[in-house]
Enzyme design. Structure first.
Site, PDB file in Angstrom:
ATOM      1  N   SER A 263       0.853  -1.180   0.000  1.00  0.00           N
ATOM      2  CA  SER A 263       0.000   0.000   0.000  1.00  0.00           C
ATOM      3  C   SER A 263       0.892   1.234   0.000  1.00  0.00           C
ATOM      4  O   SER A 263       2.117   1.137   0.006  1.00  0.00           O
ATOM      5  CB  SER A 263      -0.902   0.009   1.235  1.00  0.00           C
ATOM      6  OG  SER A 263      -0.112   0.296   2.379  1.00  0.00           O
ATOM      7  N   LYS A 264       0.255   2.357   0.012  1.00  0.00           N
ATOM      8  CA  LYS A 264       0.918   3.659  -0.019  1.00  0.00           C
ATOM      9  C   LYS A 264       2.009   3.742   1.063  1.00  0.00           C
ATOM     10  O   LYS A 264       3.046   4.372   0.878  1.00  0.00           O
ATOM     11  CB  LYS A 264      -0.182   4.673   0.232  1.00  0.00           C
ATOM     12  CG  LYS A 264       0.103   6.068  -0.155  1.00  0.00           C
ATOM     13  CD  LYS A 264      -0.513   6.566  -1.410  1.00  0.00           C
ATOM     14  CE  LYS A 264       0.168   7.898  -1.703  1.00  0.00           C
ATOM     15  NZ  LYS A 264       0.989   7.974  -2.796  1.00  0.00           N
ATOM     16  N   ARG A 265       1.740   3.126   2.181  1.00  0.00           N
ATOM     17  CA  ARG A 265       2.653   3.127   3.307  1.00  0.00           C
ATOM     18  C   ARG A 265       4.050   2.624   2.927  1.00  0.00           C
ATOM     19  O   ARG A 265       5.036   2.985   3.532  1.00  0.00           O
ATOM     20  CB  ARG A 265       2.062   2.166   4.356  1.00  0.00           C
ATOM     21  CG  ARG A 265       2.070   2.584   5.751  1.00  0.00           C
ATOM     22  CD  ARG A 265       1.061   1.775   6.573  1.00  0.00           C
ATOM     23  NE  ARG A 265       0.678   0.468   6.075  1.00  0.00           N
ATOM     24  CZ  ARG A 265       1.372  -0.651   6.254  1.00  0.00           C
ATOM     25  NH1 ARG A 265       2.508  -0.636   6.883  1.00  0.00           N
ATOM     26  NH2 ARG A 265       0.906  -1.799   5.799  1.00  0.00           N
ATOM     27  N   GLY A 267       5.665   3.167   0.270  1.00  0.00           N
ATOM     28  CA  GLY A 267       6.358   4.019  -0.706  1.00  0.00           C
ATOM     29  C   GLY A 267       5.392   4.422  -1.795  1.00  0.00           C
ATOM     30  O   GLY A 267       4.188   4.367  -1.611  1.00  0.00           O
TER      31      GLY A 267
END
Ligand code: GLU
Length: 509
Positions: A263-265, A267
């Site tokens: 997920s966005k977390r 990168g």
């Protein structure tokens, strides 16, 4: 309707499709699917089709459609047929193909494979509440199967919403082969009758993509493994219409390094973010190709052509792939080093020329930037760049009108402000007169100067480096000085001396 062509041979011109729903940006998992579609089509001399699945009108976003195409173009995943380029099976946008889905729905109704259902949302909710109360999994109970045509007509007249559902066999096992998973078995008892046509006249994904895959002669459906549980529905529709299903290739998930779903977390999540961060498309291409597929040995860097030549869906890995952003960064550095200096210059130009707010050089640097000047600078940083964006930082001082060195940095490293000021005074005199103003000659003269001042080279060179570049970490000093040119170097050194004086460290103190 004729049966589909023989879909069994993977070597006979595969027709693949990438079928995104334009509801948001194209995330990295989607890009990988598109890449595998493209690779299989190119490898087999087939066609890669782009189809836009926009039947979810509430979530449709026209910007997403544009950015999906931009991502594919950036990676060089060109499509042979698609909404913008057309093709023999146009249109390639589902909202323009509604007649096809209505015709197919009518056929399924006529043949008794599907039925109209007027169950209201309230009834469905009540059903779910009751299932919950007795600890049963929530699901539709196929009640609509028993409605008579007269009841449906009555409901329609009352304005109730009518959907069309596919009839699922009550029992039995459905078997299919997945190229990655092997044989998959599915028990019909676990599947309820499902909606194929919504009350707004739009088909569900399940129906629409089956019709399109058939109409567009798709031989291989490559998609994320989250679709495996839905595949029995798709096969049922193919069979009910008398069609042979395509080959299914469900690719495993991509996980972050902590083994949770990417997920966005973890990168950047979208392809275009990687572009904006200074990654080369060929690095993202190479990285994603190997993220879930193996050429059979430990080759890590492959050209596009080599990847096409070696690709096969049979070597897609079964286990989830772990996204290692450091590896991507490393690969990017390797591929940057493989570019010729001229090629790197071409890649750097748009990056440096972006507005400052988008990560480019300061807006005070005139655009377009001087190509001949940049050509001289590229070799100074070529070996060290891991992303194109790093060049903004490492080349910025070459272009700046002035640099603002940090007073502390000027006298760093075994030096002190007074020594730094003295070094700069002596360097200034040398820089004003030295001839020719070329790296090797500059270096020889500076070394001689250090000797005559009875100094080690370090304490002499460091203040000059900081004065000229603004930073103690910079490309090779004398190449840098020569590239910036006498006039601007002299000005920068003079400014640094003034700065030290203003801070109480004049020469002779
Ligand atoms: N529109 C679907 C999605 O974006 C496509 C899935 C498929 O490839 O069949 O997930």
């Amino acid at each position: 309707m004729p049966l589909s062509p023989d879909r069994s041979s993977a070597n006979a011109g595969a027709r693949t499709r990438f079928a995104p729903s334009p509801t948001g940006m194209l995330h990295i998992g989607g890009v990988r699917t598109a890449l595998y579609d493209w690779l299989l089509a190119r490898k087999t001399g087939g066609q890669f089709v782009l189809r836009i699945e926009d039947t979810d009108r509430a979530r449709y976003d026209p910007e997403a459609e544009k950015s999906i195409m931009e991502s594919l173009r950036w990676l060089g995943l060109d499509w042979d047929e698609g909404p913008d380029v057309g093709g023999p099976h146009a249109p390639y946008t589902q909202s323009e193909r509604l007649d096809r889905y209505r015709d197919a729905t009518q056929r399924l109704l006529d043949s008794g494979h599907a039925y109209e259902d007027d169950t209201t949302p309230e009834e469905l909710e009540e059903l779910r509440d009751r299932q919950k109360a007795v600890g049963k999994p929530p699901g539709y109970d196929n009640r609509g199967r028993h409605r008579t045509p007269a009841q449906i007509e009555e409901s329609r007249a009352k304005g109730l919403q009518i959907v069309v559902r596919m009839k699922v066999p009550d029992r039995g096992i459905l078997r299919f082969n997945d190229t990655v998973r092997g044989d998959v078995e599915f028990d019909f008892a676990l599947l309820q009758d499902f909606v194929i046509m919504k009350s707004d006249g739009y088909p569900t994904y399940h129906l629409a993509h089956v019709i399109d895959d058939h109409d567009m002669d798709i031989t291989h459906v490559i998609r994320g493994e989250e679709w495996i549980p839905s595949t029995p529905r798709h096969i049922l529709i193919h069979q009910a219409l008398g069609w042979a299903p395509p080959v299914y290739v469900h690719v495993p998930l991509i996980l972050g390094k902590d083994r949770s779903k990417l997920s966005k977390r973890h990168g950047a999540a979208s392809a275009l973010e990687y572009r904006d961060q200074g990654f080369l498309p060929e690095a993202v291409f190479n990285f994603l190709a190997l993220l879930g597929w193996s050429p059979g040995d430990d080759t890590e860097v492959m050209s596009r052509d080599e990847t096409v030549r070696r690709f096969s869906v049979e070597r897609i890995l079964q286990h989830p792939a772990v996204f290692d952003s450091e590896k991507l960064l490393w690969m990017n550095g390797v591929l940057i080093r493989q570019l010729s200096a001229d090629e790197l210059m071409e890649r750097l130009l748009p990056v440096l020329e972006r507005p400052e707010a988008e990560g480019g050089l300061p807006d005070s640097v005139a655009r377009p930037i001087d190509r001949e000047f940049l050509r001289k600078l590229v070799p100074l940083v070529h070996e060290r760049l891991k992303t194109l964006n790093e060049a903004v930082e490492s080349l910025g001082f070459f272009f700046a009108d002035e640099v603002r060195p940090d007073v502390e940095a000027l006298s760093e490293r075994k030096s002190d402000p007074a020594t730094a000021a003295r070094s700069l005074e002596a360097s200034l005199a040398l820089l004003k007169s030295v001839e020719p103003f070329e790296p090797e000659h500059l270096e020889a003269e500076f070394r001689a100067l250090a000797e005559s001042l009875d100094m080690k080279p370090g304490p002499l060179f460091t203040p000059v480096r900081v004065a000229v570049t603004g930073s103690p970490m910079a490309p090779p000093l004398f190449d840098t000085i020569a590239a910036i040119g006498r006039e601007r170097v002299v000005e920068r050194v003079a400014n640094a001396i003034k700065l030290l004086e203003a801070n109480g460290a004049g020469a002779g103190n």
